[in-house]
Design a protein around this motif. Structure first.
Motif, PDB file in Angstrom:
ATOM      1  N   GLN A 345       0.814  -1.214   0.000  1.00 31.00           N
ATOM      2  CA  GLN A 345       0.000   0.000   0.000  1.00 31.00           C
ATOM      3  C   GLN A 345       0.848   1.265   0.000  1.00 31.00           C
ATOM      4  OE1 GLN A 345      -3.211  -0.411  -0.530  1.00 31.00           O
ATOM      5  NE2 GLN A 345      -2.799  -2.616  -0.472  1.00 31.00           N
ATOM      6  N   LYS A 346       2.147   1.130   0.223  1.00 32.86           N
ATOM      7  CA  LYS A 346       3.031   2.298   0.218  1.00 32.86           C
ATOM      8  C   LYS A 346       3.353   2.759  -1.202  1.00 32.86           C
ATOM      9  CE  LYS A 346       3.775   1.694   4.734  1.00 32.86           C
ATOM     10  NZ  LYS A 346       3.372   2.637   5.787  1.00 32.86           N
ATOM     11  N   LEU A 347       3.285   1.841  -2.150  1.00 29.96           N
ATOM     12  CA  LEU A 347       3.683   2.141  -3.523  1.00 29.96           C
ATOM     13  C   LEU A 347       2.513   2.774  -4.265  1.00 29.96           C
ATOM     14  CD1 LEU A 347       5.728  -1.098  -4.277  1.00 29.96           C
ATOM     15  CD2 LEU A 347       6.597   1.149  -3.626  1.00 29.96           C
ATOM     16  N   ILE A 348       2.679   4.043  -4.590  1.00 33.14           N
ATOM     17  CA  ILE A 348       1.598   4.810  -5.221  1.00 33.14           C
ATOM     18  C   ILE A 348       1.972   5.267  -6.622  1.00 33.14           C
ATOM     19  CG2 ILE A 348       0.155   6.881  -4.980  1.00 33.14           C
ATOM     20  CD1 ILE A 348       0.625   6.689  -1.957  1.00 33.14           C
ATOM     21  N   TYR A 357       2.518 -10.899  -6.971  1.00 36.17           N
ATOM     22  CA  TYR A 357       2.820 -11.849  -5.901  1.00 36.17           C
ATOM     23  C   TYR A 357       4.299 -11.917  -5.553  1.00 36.17           C
ATOM     24  CZ  TYR A 357       3.792 -15.041  -9.881  1.00 36.17           C
ATOM     25  OH  TYR A 357       4.272 -15.617 -11.038  1.00 36.17           O
ATOM     26  N   GLY A 358       5.074 -10.945  -6.019  1.00 37.88           N
ATOM     27  CA  GLY A 358       6.492 -10.922  -5.697  1.00 37.88           C
ATOM     28  C   GLY A 358       6.763 -10.389  -4.307  1.00 37.88           C
ATOM     29  N   ASN A 359       8.037 -10.278  -3.961  1.00 32.80           N
ATOM     30  CA  ASN A 359       8.434  -9.767  -2.652  1.00 32.80           C
ATOM     31  C   ASN A 359       8.235  -8.255  -2.604  1.00 32.80           C
ATOM     32  OD1 ASN A 359       9.915 -11.993  -0.913  1.00 32.80           O
ATOM     33  ND2 ASN A 359      10.453 -12.363  -3.061  1.00 32.80           N
ATOM     34  N   VAL A 360       7.383  -7.805  -1.693  1.00 29.67           N
ATOM     35  CA  VAL A 360       7.127  -6.372  -1.505  1.00 29.67           C
ATOM     36  C   VAL A 360       7.168  -6.081   0.002  1.00 29.67           C
ATOM     37  CG1 VAL A 360       5.791  -4.430  -2.372  1.00 29.67           C
ATOM     38  CG2 VAL A 360       5.395  -6.693  -3.341  1.00 29.67           C
ATOM     39  N   VAL A 361       8.122  -6.682   0.670  1.00 25.72           N
ATOM     40  CA  VAL A 361       8.302  -6.396   2.091  1.00 25.72           C
ATOM     41  C   VAL A 361       9.625  -5.679   2.284  1.00 25.72           C
ATOM     42  CG1 VAL A 361       6.889  -8.296   2.938  1.00 25.72           C
ATOM     43  CG2 VAL A 361       9.312  -8.674   2.514  1.00 25.72           C
ATOM     44  N   CYS A 362       9.617  -4.690   3.149  1.00 26.28           N
ATOM     45  CA  CYS A 362      10.828  -3.985   3.540  1.00 26.28           C
ATOM     46  C   CYS A 362      11.143  -4.324   4.989  1.00 26.28           C
ATOM     47  CB  CYS A 362      10.650  -2.480   3.375  1.00 26.28           C
ATOM     48  SG  CYS A 362      11.320  -1.869   1.818  1.00 26.28           S
ATOM     49  N   VAL A 363      12.413  -4.310   5.313  1.00 26.90           N
ATOM     50  CA  VAL A 363      12.835  -4.616   6.665  1.00 26.90           C
ATOM     51  C   VAL A 363      12.910  -3.328   7.466  1.00 26.90           C
ATOM     52  CG1 VAL A 363      14.620  -5.645   8.102  1.00 26.90           C
ATOM     53  CG2 VAL A 363      14.141  -6.597   5.837  1.00 26.90           C
ATOM     54  N   VAL A 385       9.385   0.872  18.055  1.00 31.39           N
ATOM     55  CA  VAL A 385       8.837  -0.067  17.061  1.00 31.39           C
ATOM     56  C   VAL A 385       7.936   0.680  16.077  1.00 31.39           C
ATOM     57  CG1 VAL A 385       7.458  -2.147  16.717  1.00 31.39           C
ATOM     58  CG2 VAL A 385       8.994  -1.990  18.692  1.00 31.39           C
ATOM     59  N   ARG A 386       7.070   1.548  16.623  1.00 33.58           N
ATOM     60  CA  ARG A 386       6.164   2.314  15.754  1.00 33.58           C
ATOM     61  C   ARG A 386       6.957   3.223  14.809  1.00 33.58           C
ATOM     62  NH1 ARG A 386       0.927   5.320  17.985  1.00 33.58           N
ATOM     63  NH2 ARG A 386       0.210   3.183  17.702  1.00 33.58           N
ATOM     64  N   LYS A 387       7.973   3.889  15.328  1.00 36.48           N
ATOM     65  CA  LYS A 387       8.778   4.790  14.503  1.00 36.48           C
ATOM     66  C   LYS A 387       9.425   4.014  13.359  1.00 36.48           C
ATOM     67  CE  LYS A 387      12.707   7.998  14.729  1.00 36.48           C
ATOM     68  NZ  LYS A 387      13.756   8.566  15.614  1.00 36.48           N
ATOM     69  N   ALA A 388       9.945   2.838  13.641  1.00 39.40           N
ATOM     70  CA  ALA A 388      10.566   2.016  12.598  1.00 39.40           C
ATOM     71  C   ALA A 388       9.539   1.589  11.556  1.00 39.40           C
ATOM     72  CB  ALA A 388      11.231   0.797  13.227  1.00 39.40           C
ATOM     73  N   ARG A 389       8.362   1.184  12.021  1.00 36.58           N
ATOM     74  CA  ARG A 389       7.310   0.758  11.080  1.00 36.58           C
ATOM     75  C   ARG A 389       6.857   1.917  10.208  1.00 36.58           C
ATOM     76  NH1 ARG A 389       1.857   0.788  11.325  1.00 36.58           N
ATOM     77  NH2 ARG A 389       1.847   1.442  13.509  1.00 36.58           N
ATOM     78  N   ASN A 390       6.672   3.094  10.808  1.00 35.89           N
ATOM     79  CA  ASN A 390       6.209   4.252  10.040  1.00 35.89           C
ATOM     80  C   ASN A 390       7.263   4.788   9.090  1.00 35.89           C
ATOM     81  OD1 ASN A 390       3.721   4.150  11.278  1.00 35.89           O
ATOM     82  ND2 ASN A 390       4.189   5.726  12.804  1.00 35.89           N
ATOM     83  N   SER A 391       8.514   4.429   9.321  1.00 35.16           N
ATOM     84  CA  SER A 391       9.579   4.922   8.435  1.00 35.16           C
ATOM     85  C   SER A 391       9.543   4.269   7.061  1.00 35.16           C
ATOM     86  CB  SER A 391      10.948   4.673   9.077  1.00 35.16           C
ATOM     87  OG  SER A 391      11.264   3.290   9.088  1.00 35.16           O
ATOM     88  N   VAL A 392       8.817   3.146   6.938  1.00 39.11           N
ATOM     89  CA  VAL A 392       8.750   2.449   5.650  1.00 39.11           C
ATOM     90  C   VAL A 392       7.739   3.164   4.759  1.00 39.11           C
ATOM     91  CG1 VAL A 392       8.278   0.273   4.482  1.00 39.11           C
ATOM     92  CG2 VAL A 392       9.425   0.272   6.706  1.00 39.11           C
ATOM     93  N   SER A 393       8.256   4.079   3.952  1.00 43.36           N
ATOM     94  CA  SER A 393       7.461   4.849   2.995  1.00 43.36           C
ATOM     95  C   SER A 393       7.797   4.369   1.587  1.00 43.36           C
ATOM     96  CB  SER A 393       7.804   6.338   3.128  1.00 43.36           C
ATOM     97  OG  SER A 393       9.191   6.531   2.861  1.00 43.36           O
ATOM     98  N   GLU A 394       7.147   4.975   0.599  1.00 43.37           N
ATOM     99  CA  GLU A 394       7.480   4.629  -0.784  1.00 43.37           C
ATOM    100  C   GLU A 394       8.940   4.955  -1.077  1.00 43.37           C
ATOM    101  OE1 GLU A 394       5.673   4.875  -5.248  1.00 43.37           O
ATOM    102  OE2 GLU A 394       4.980   6.365  -3.811  1.00 43.37           O
ATOM    103  N   GLU A 395       9.425   6.095  -0.588  1.00 41.61           N
ATOM    104  CA  GLU A 395      10.813   6.460  -0.815  1.00 41.61           C
ATOM    105  C   GLU A 395      11.756   5.485  -0.115  1.00 41.61           C
ATOM    106  OE1 GLU A 395      14.189   7.870  -2.160  1.00 41.61           O
ATOM    107  OE2 GLU A 395      12.213   8.472  -2.916  1.00 41.61           O
TER     108      GLU A 395
END
Length: 490
Positions: A345-348, A357-363, A385-395
């Motif tokens: 959902q980050k990719l706009i 169905y490919g890999n679209v997970v970021c660490v 934990v929240r800050k790390a999760r929210n840091s995963v943006s499209e960029e």
């Protein structure tokens, strides 16, 4: 405050499961595919992450509730024929992987490749396995491996390896190995769901009333639907599978905008590694019920009333309990907590196509000094934990792709790190109805090879209270301390 009634430690029996392999059969696509001899397919850098160059073994158990023996239906044929049909739209799974000169993997096609299905049997009954609640390393014989197979080998291997093991009671297991390079957990569920739907379509069923998903009991498996006969079916793929890995190509030139500490090479200047391996790690699993989850979130709540998600609060609590159990030193050593974030959902710009169905997970990666974890508030750790999760943006996703292009990691970095893997996001039970109802267990078989990984699994039992399982590997002495810390909230 001790909440032992809200956390249950689950045991698994020590077993020896003798298995006889009857046949090992290649499975070719049922019809023409969109690839010919010599063709190749591009894999993105997210597919090429070093952590994706593995097979992910999962197992599904189905109890003795099947009428195929009365109707003369061979369950191995059902799985094989449905897989052959699904390999047409999901044709990349019929190819093989090879490494290019740049060190990247690609899919290539040659004659006589295909997937692999294994017909096996055991004289044991499923009841002999005990309660099918948590992963059990003894199940390894129910997952097929080649006799000379090297660890972590993915090159020139079948990309789908399925072992159907029939138990003497009439139940069976499906041991499945999918190559992670082709799909992440969400992609794997999409593939398995298509395979299961095609298997159901290939049989004629007398429909019965479906009960709520939570009631995954033998009663459900017996009564959801009764197979009458096996008939030719059609391929069911909803959504239509989409390859399109080129949309995740690196930029030209690559632009790395973040430090990506999740991949950083660091020296382990703490006692962490030595403590983890002071004796052979053992697997421990705990059922966490909804009452404890709610209390944990309440404890983590900020002074202004802002609440954390269950994952954020639970991850913080696990991380803190783990550090205390291992008595990590020195106190100023900086530790990392990593976990995967679904970036679909980050990719706009542009968005991913439906059915990708490919890999679209970021660490995502949170960091903290040992002292802050041992002495800090749960709300502060959950905030990391929240800050790390929210840091995963499209960029951030694009920067990750470019980072791997510029500095391709060749090994996993474990120094000072705990990784939490969350399987509760996957419809692992719901997608695996091949015609005999939901499995009584679906999930991994063994987490002992990875003592710095904690796995959060869905509770496959009659889980009305939304419980889940926390599985982790530690030495026996550290595991006792971890249990005490996990059970206690201040």
């Amino acid at each position: 405050m001790i909440m032992e009634s809200w956390i249950q430690e689950l045991k698994f029996p020590q077993l020896d499961i003798p298995v006889t392999v009857n046949h090992v059969t290649p499975v070719m696509p049922f019809g023409p595919i969109k690839a010919t001899h010599g063709d190749t397919l591009y894999l993105s850098n997210l597919d090429n992450m070093i952590g994706a160059r593995v097979f992910t073994p999962t197992i599904y158990f189905f109890r003795e509730n099947i009428s195929y023996c009365k109707e003369g239906v061979n369950i191995v044929e059902v799985f094989r024929d449905a897989l052959a049909k699904v390999l047409v739209p999901y044709y990349p799974f019929s190819g093989r992987l090879r490494e290019t000169k740049s060190g990247k993997m690609e899919v290539f096609f040659e004659p006589n490749q295909g997937a692999l299905i294994v017909d096996a049997k055991t004289e044991m009954t499923i009841n002999d396995l005990g309660d099918l609640e948590v992963p059990n390393p003894a199940w390894c014989t129910l997952i097929y491996r080649f006799s000379d197979e090297e660890d972590y080998k993915v090159v020139d291997m079948p990309l789908v390896i399925a072992q159907v093991t029939k138990f003497s009671c009439g139940g069976f297991s499906l041991g499945l190995r999918l190559c992670h390079c082709l799909c992440d957990g969400f992609g794997a569920m999409q593939f398995v769901s298509a395979w299961a739907a095609t298997a159901r379509e290939g049989k004629c069923f007398e429909k019965k009333t479906r009960l709520p998903i939570n009631f995954r009991t033998t009663f459900v498996a017996k009564n959801m639907m009764t197979p009458l006969k096996f008939v030719a079916g059609t391929t069911i793929t909803t959504p239509k599978p989409c390859w399109d890995r080129e949309c995740l190509k690196p930029r030209d030139p690559p632009l790395v905008r973040f430090p990506h500490i999740e991949f950083m090479r660091t020296d382990d200047e703490s006692n962490l590694t030595a403590t983890l391996w002071e004796s052979k790690p053992v697997q421990k699993c705990y059922r966490i019920n909804e009452d404890f989850q709610n209390l944990l979130k309440k404890q983590a709540q900020l002074d202004d009333g802002q609440a954390f998600t269950t994952f954020e609060a639970m991850s913080a609590h696990i991380w803190r309990s783990w550090v205390k159990a291992l008595d990590v030193k020195p106190l100023d050593y900086e530790l990392r907590l990593t976990f995967s974030v679904n970036a679909r959902q980050k990719l706009i710009d542009p968005p991913l196509k439906k059915g990708f169905y490919g890999n679209v997970v970021c660490v995502a990666c949170a960091t903290s000094k040992v002292s802050q974890l041992k002495e800090g508030k749960l709300s502060n750790i959950a905030g990391l934990v929240r800050k790390a999760r929210n840091s995963v943006s499209e960029e951030y996703v694009r920067s990750t792709i470019d980072y791997i292009e510029v500095d391709r990691p060749t090994r996993l970095e474990f120094a000072g790190k705990l990784t939490i893997t969350q399987w509760t996001r996957f419809s692992i039970y719901e997608c695996a109805d091949f015609g005999w109802g939901f499995p009584v267990y679906a999930g991994p078989i063994d987490i002992t090879p990875t003592p710095q990984v904690c796995v959060i699994l869905p509770d496959g039992g009659a889980s009305v209270n939304k419980s889940f399982l926390v599985c982790i590997c530690l030495s026996e002495s550290a595991a006792l301390r971890f249990r005490d810390n996990l059970f206690e909230l201040s």
